[in-house]
Scaffold this active site. Sequence first.
Site, short mmCIF file in Angstrom:
data_model
loop_
_atom_site.label_atom_id
_atom_site.label_comp_id
_atom_site.label_asym_id
_atom_site.label_seq_id
_atom_site.Cartn_x
_atom_site.Cartn_y
_atom_site.Cartn_z
N GLU A 16 4.93 3.96 -1.83
CA GLU A 16 5.62 5.21 -2.22
C GLU A 16 6.46 5.77 -1.07
O GLU A 16 7.36 6.56 -1.31
CB GLU A 16 4.61 6.25 -2.73
N CYS A 37 -3.76 2.71 -0.41
CA CYS A 37 -4.42 3.10 0.85
C CYS A 37 -5.87 3.52 0.61
O CYS A 37 -6.70 2.70 0.24
CB CYS A 37 -3.61 4.17 1.57
N HIS A 91 1.75 1.76 2.02
CA HIS A 91 2.21 2.90 1.21
C HIS A 91 3.58 2.60 0.58
O HIS A 91 4.61 3.04 1.11
CB HIS A 91 2.32 4.16 2.08
#
Length: 254
Positions: free
Chosen positions: A232, A128, A230
């Site tokens: 994660e 990001c 993202h």
Amino acid sequence: MKRLIISLHFLLCTALWSSADEWKSLTVGIPDICQGDDPIVRHLYVDAVRSGGHCPFVIPYTTDSLAIVAALQRIDVLMLTGGEDINPALYNEEPSIYLERTNNRRDSFEVKILKVAVALRKPILGICRGMQMINVFFGGTLYQDLPSEHETNIPHRQNLPKNKPVHSVGFERNSRLYDILKTDTIMVNSLHHQAVKSIAPGFRITAKAHDGIAEGIQCDSLPILGVQFHPEGLVKDGNIFQRLFKHLLEILFH
Ligand code: MN
């Protein structure tokens, strides 16, 4: 007691041996996000690095260049994470009236870290804002405010939680992301206010949303890669996003 210590030692050796057998466990440096006096990194990134079988290593904020060099010498991979808008002064633009919160301390810390990481030829993964920072560092620019600068009906800033995918991304076949994910398209989450506008020299866009917004970039001459989404927030045991964290060196060097 002695027996317990011996069996613990055995277990530890077995764990290290078997993981080393499949892939090298890496030390992944995650810089402090500079949100106050204490070093902070977001737990989702830490957990994702661990889920890939690697070891997260927090790099606390400092202006001491030698301390940055010392930290970066100890890591295998640098991971730049999400966060605030990037100050457009870094790419020689006046701020848009729609520019949101910036963090000059974090910007300058990450620029210093990038200088050292590149000099040491450390592999770098940007997520990001991390991808945007890589692009700016190497001479690219950003949409300062995506909604007012690039008309789209894609929700790049979702209201849904981070673990909910909201838009699709298409991958270039000839890219490290494709080599690891082995799919042409995937649904991803999207929590970004800014985006890559002009790509930095030496880099190319390897993933895009339907509206043309860059969702992945890579450098062909250095082990550097960025994703706008993202992973994660989407990683689960055995799923496609875990591959990004598991095969960190492969995605960076492929
Ligand atoms: Mn997006």
